[in-house]
Design an enzyme around this catalytic site. Structure first.
Site, PDB file in Angstrom:
ATOM      1  N   LEU A 184     -12.521  -0.028  -3.423  1.00  0.00           N
ATOM      2  CA  LEU A 184     -12.333  -1.163  -4.142  1.00  0.00           C
ATOM      3  C   LEU A 184     -12.278  -0.599  -5.497  1.00  0.00           C
ATOM      4  O   LEU A 184     -12.366  -1.436  -6.601  1.00  0.00           O
ATOM      5  CB  LEU A 184     -13.589  -1.962  -4.074  1.00  0.00           C
ATOM      6  CG  LEU A 184     -13.969  -2.752  -2.574  1.00  0.00           C
ATOM      7  CD1 LEU A 184     -14.851  -3.548  -2.780  1.00  0.00           C
ATOM      8  CD2 LEU A 184     -12.564  -3.374  -2.111  1.00  0.00           C
ATOM      9  N   SER A 185     -11.791   0.649  -5.853  1.00  0.00           N
ATOM     10  CA  SER A 185     -11.454   1.111  -6.950  1.00  0.00           C
ATOM     11  C   SER A 185     -12.633   1.148  -7.779  1.00  0.00           C
ATOM     12  O   SER A 185     -12.561   0.914  -9.256  1.00  0.00           O
ATOM     13  CB  SER A 185     -10.348   0.238  -7.636  1.00  0.00           C
ATOM     14  OG  SER A 185      -9.179   0.876  -7.236  1.00  0.00           O
ATOM     15  N   GLU A 231       0.978  -1.251   0.097  1.00  0.00           N
ATOM     16  CA  GLU A 231      -0.058   0.023  -0.012  1.00  0.00           C
ATOM     17  C   GLU A 231       0.771   1.321   0.281  1.00  0.00           C
ATOM     18  O   GLU A 231       1.874   1.420   0.666  1.00  0.00           O
ATOM     19  CB  GLU A 231      -0.920   0.059   1.141  1.00  0.00           C
ATOM     20  CG  GLU A 231      -2.280   0.161   1.019  1.00  0.00           C
ATOM     21  CD  GLU A 231      -2.975  -0.758   0.127  1.00  0.00           C
ATOM     22  OE1 GLU A 231      -3.138  -0.282  -1.211  1.00  0.00           O
ATOM     23  OE2 GLU A 231      -3.424  -1.755   0.797  1.00  0.00           O
ATOM     24  N   GLY A 262     -17.007   4.246  -3.354  1.00  0.00           N
ATOM     25  CA  GLY A 262     -16.246   4.620  -2.014  1.00  0.00           C
ATOM     26  C   GLY A 262     -15.702   3.901  -0.874  1.00  0.00           C
ATOM     27  O   GLY A 262     -15.420   4.098   0.122  1.00  0.00           O
ATOM     28  N   ALA A 263     -15.779   2.426  -1.464  1.00  0.00           N
ATOM     29  CA  ALA A 263     -15.180   1.349  -0.376  1.00  0.00           C
ATOM     30  C   ALA A 263     -13.957   1.051  -0.550  1.00  0.00           C
ATOM     31  O   ALA A 263     -13.297   0.015   0.236  1.00  0.00           O
ATOM     32  CB  ALA A 263     -16.085   0.124  -0.686  1.00  0.00           C
ATOM     33  N   ASP A 277      -4.188   0.382  -9.253  1.00  0.00           N
ATOM     34  CA  ASP A 277      -5.521   0.014  -9.385  1.00  0.00           C
ATOM     35  C   ASP A 277      -5.967  -0.385 -10.712  1.00  0.00           C
ATOM     36  O   ASP A 277      -6.665  -1.386 -11.082  1.00  0.00           O
ATOM     37  CB  ASP A 277      -6.669   1.131  -8.871  1.00  0.00           C
ATOM     38  CG  ASP A 277      -6.344   1.581  -7.429  1.00  0.00           C
ATOM     39  OD1 ASP A 277      -5.717   0.635  -6.831  1.00  0.00           O
ATOM     40  OD2 ASP A 277      -6.652   2.613  -7.100  1.00  0.00           O
ATOM     41  N   SER A 294     -25.984   6.904 -16.620  1.00  0.00           N
ATOM     42  CA  SER A 294     -25.550   5.537 -15.930  1.00  0.00           C
ATOM     43  C   SER A 294     -26.856   5.087 -15.307  1.00  0.00           C
ATOM     44  O   SER A 294     -27.961   5.764 -15.248  1.00  0.00           O
ATOM     45  CB  SER A 294     -24.733   5.793 -14.837  1.00  0.00           C
ATOM     46  OG  SER A 294     -25.565   6.354 -13.649  1.00  0.00           O
ATOM     47  N   TYR A 298      -4.188  11.757   1.088  1.00  0.00           N
ATOM     48  CA  TYR A 298      -3.502  11.142   0.068  1.00  0.00           C
ATOM     49  C   TYR A 298      -2.372  11.829  -0.265  1.00  0.00           C
ATOM     50  O   TYR A 298      -1.148  11.378  -0.430  1.00  0.00           O
ATOM     51  CB  TYR A 298      -4.321  10.404  -0.867  1.00  0.00           C
ATOM     52  CG  TYR A 298      -3.605   9.595  -2.058  1.00  0.00           C
ATOM     53  CD1 TYR A 298      -3.686   8.118  -1.942  1.00  0.00           C
ATOM     54  CD2 TYR A 298      -2.898   9.998  -3.085  1.00  0.00           C
ATOM     55  CE1 TYR A 298      -3.148   7.221  -2.788  1.00  0.00           C
ATOM     56  CE2 TYR A 298      -2.449   9.081  -3.913  1.00  0.00           C
ATOM     57  CZ  TYR A 298      -2.409   7.832  -3.704  1.00  0.00           C
ATOM     58  OH  TYR A 298      -1.809   6.759  -4.537  1.00  0.00           O
ATOM     59  N   GLU A 345      -6.902  10.275 -13.961  1.00  0.00           N
ATOM     60  CA  GLU A 345      -7.103  10.383 -12.351  1.00  0.00           C
ATOM     61  C   GLU A 345      -6.438  11.584 -11.989  1.00  0.00           C
ATOM     62  O   GLU A 345      -6.758  12.536 -11.241  1.00  0.00           O
ATOM     63  CB  GLU A 345      -6.428   9.308 -11.871  1.00  0.00           C
ATOM     64  CG  GLU A 345      -7.407   8.064 -11.828  1.00  0.00           C
ATOM     65  CD  GLU A 345      -8.745   8.130 -10.618  1.00  0.00           C
ATOM     66  OE1 GLU A 345      -8.201   8.621  -9.546  1.00  0.00           O
ATOM     67  OE2 GLU A 345      -9.767   7.963 -11.169  1.00  0.00           O
TER      68      GLU A 345
HETATM   69  C1  GLA Z   1      -5.347   4.238  -4.047  1.00  0.00           C
HETATM   70  C2  GLA Z   1      -4.425   4.629  -5.354  1.00  0.00           C
HETATM   71  C3  GLA Z   1      -3.503   3.734  -5.920  1.00  0.00           C
HETATM   72  C4  GLA Z   1      -2.587   3.300  -4.527  1.00  0.00           C
HETATM   73  C5  GLA Z   1      -3.437   2.901  -3.316  1.00  0.00           C
HETATM   74  C6  GLA Z   1      -2.497   2.894  -2.049  1.00  0.00           C
HETATM   75  O1  GLA Z   1      -6.183   3.021  -4.299  1.00  0.00           O
HETATM   76  O2  GLA Z   1      -5.275   4.736  -6.456  1.00  0.00           O
HETATM   77  O3  GLA Z   1      -2.677   4.340  -6.815  1.00  0.00           O
HETATM   78  O4  GLA Z   1      -1.670   4.338  -4.290  1.00  0.00           O
HETATM   79  O5  GLA Z   1      -4.541   4.107  -2.962  1.00  0.00           O
HETATM   80  O6  GLA Z   1      -1.830   1.835  -2.161  1.00  0.00           O
END
Ligand code: GLA
Length: 400
Positions: free
Chosen positions: A143-144, A51, A140-141, A190, A85, A242, A178
């Site tokens: 999980l991308s 992470e 928002g969980a 992600d 959507s 972040y 992004e």
């Molecule tokens: C988010 C970002 C990733 C990564 C993670 C942390 O998911 O999109 O690029 O930095 O946080 O590991």
């Protein structure tokens, strides 16, 4: 698109064989009065370990999950993009490709429009489009969900424009979307998991050169399940936390005289301690030890299997909680309660400040862990968490 052995050769499926695809196609026709040119899907991800190492040019070990975003798309003859959507109460959004503008783009449309903008920046001529989005990746969980949308859209555009981008290029284009359109200074983990994931495997990615090794991850065969505990604490990587962690890492690398923290080893930490302020040192220590934990996890998975990695998951969580300081009380409670009730290892997953934890749990203890986490949350007065299992699934693909 997916280059994994299990799906690369898969032909587009017939509509009738897949009710969810047929439903999306029917809704598209109803909304836009025409049939789509195709349907593409891309998954969310869970990060097993590694992470905040991606933007430090380090190692990550995520896997694609069986929750996906799907887009039905048809090319138009003009430069108009119409977006709709199936979830929420959003109406149709219409814009022109000649005027894509990050500042005035709101809500979920930032993700598809950000991808179109990023492709334009790469000199790819994006045609006008009608696009219908559907997704079951929880929002928002952690999980991308946003990358799942972006990866579905870029997969569609790669096919429809004939741009012929390799996954590595699509990863960089979605990162640009992004970073510079959505406004989140995130790395490449992600979208790499979403585009390059493979059923039954975790994606061991070297974020310096984007090389990938697919590592078998089959918890079930060892009588384990991977539980995801969505704390319902929503987070955004566009607001402060972040970016400040990323800035600390860049400062650490600069003071230590390396290109990226990837270049610092665990054995260098004692010396680094004398050169960095206390907070920056702890941020650096997280990244350096986390990179090492990813390498150890890959080794243990290959040598002994998923039952051997519990202690590394625990150590990763402690490092994020104490050194990187990106956990929150709900995540800590989910992790501690899972561990106290049978999980063999648990950690928060994703960027932090909310989102989900994962708990690697013997099948025999699954119900006990679920019940204990639910009642601990109720007792603490937290929102009820959502708990579900995940297994490594295929990456992005064309469905129709
Ligand atoms: C988010 C970002 C990733 C990564 C993670 C942390 O998911 O999109 O690029 O930095 O946080 O590991």
């Amino acid at each position: 698109m997916n280059t994994s052995p299990d799906s690369s050769a898969a032909p587009a499926q017939q509509t009738s064989a897949n009710p969810a695809t047929a439903d999306l196609e029917a809704r598209f026709e109803q909304a836009f009065g025409r049939v789509p040119d195709g349907v593409w899907q891309a998954p969310g991800r869970v990060n097993l370990i590694g992470e905040h190492t991606d933007y430090n040019e380090g190692f990550v070990l995520p896997f694609a999950i069986d929750k996906t975003a799907r887009v039905a798309v048809a090319v138009r003859a003009d430069s108009v993009v119409r977006l709709l959507s199936t979830y929420g109460d959003h109406g149709m959004v219409s814009t022109d490709l000649s005027a894509l503008d990050a500042a005035s783009t709101k809500g979920w449309t930032k993700y598809p429009l950000g991808v179109m903008w990023a492709l334009q920046q790469r000199g790819i001529a994006v045609p006008g489009l009608d696009l219908l989005l559907d997704s079951n990746v929880p929002l928002g969980a952690g999980l991308s969900s946003s990358h799942a949308i972006e990866c579905a859209v870029i997969s569609a555009l790669n096919d429809l424009t004939g741009a012929g981008m390799e996954p590595e290029e699509m990863v960089l284009a979605t990162q640009r979307a992004e970073n510079d359109f959505v406004g989140a200074p995130t790395g490449i983990m992600d979208q790499s998991a979403s585009l390059r994931g493979s059923k039954g495997h975790a994606v061991f990615l070297d974020c310096r050169d984007q090389s990938v090794q697919l590592v078998p991850f089959d918890a079930e065969s060892e009588g384990l399940v991977m539980l995801v505990i969505d704390t319902k604490v929503s987070h955004s990587h566009s607001d402060g936390g972040y970016a400040s962690r990323r800035a600390s890492c860049e400062l650490g690398a600069e003071v230590l005289g390396v290109k990226a923290l990837r270049d610092i080893q665990v054995g260098d930490l004692a010396e680094a301690g004398g050169l960095l302020d206390e907070v920056t040192y702890r941020r650096v220590r997280h990244v350096v030890t986390e990179n090492d934990r990813v390498l150890q996890t890959v080794r243990l998975l290959s040598a002994e299997g998923p039952g051997a990695i519990g202690a590394l998951l625990d150590a990763s969580h402690a490092s994020m909680r104490d050194d990187f300081e990106i956990s929150c009380p709900e995540l800590d409670l989910a992790v501690a309660t899972s561990r106290a009730n049978g999980a063999i290892g648990a950690r928060m997953t994703g960027g932090g400040f909310g989102g989900a934890a994962i708990a690697l749990t013997p099948l025999a203890d699954e119900q006990q862990v679920r019940a204990a986490v639910e009642s601990a949350f109720a007792e603490a007065g937290y929102k009820a968490p959502e708990i579900f299992t995940v297994t490594p699934a295929a990456g992005a693909m064309r469905l129709l």
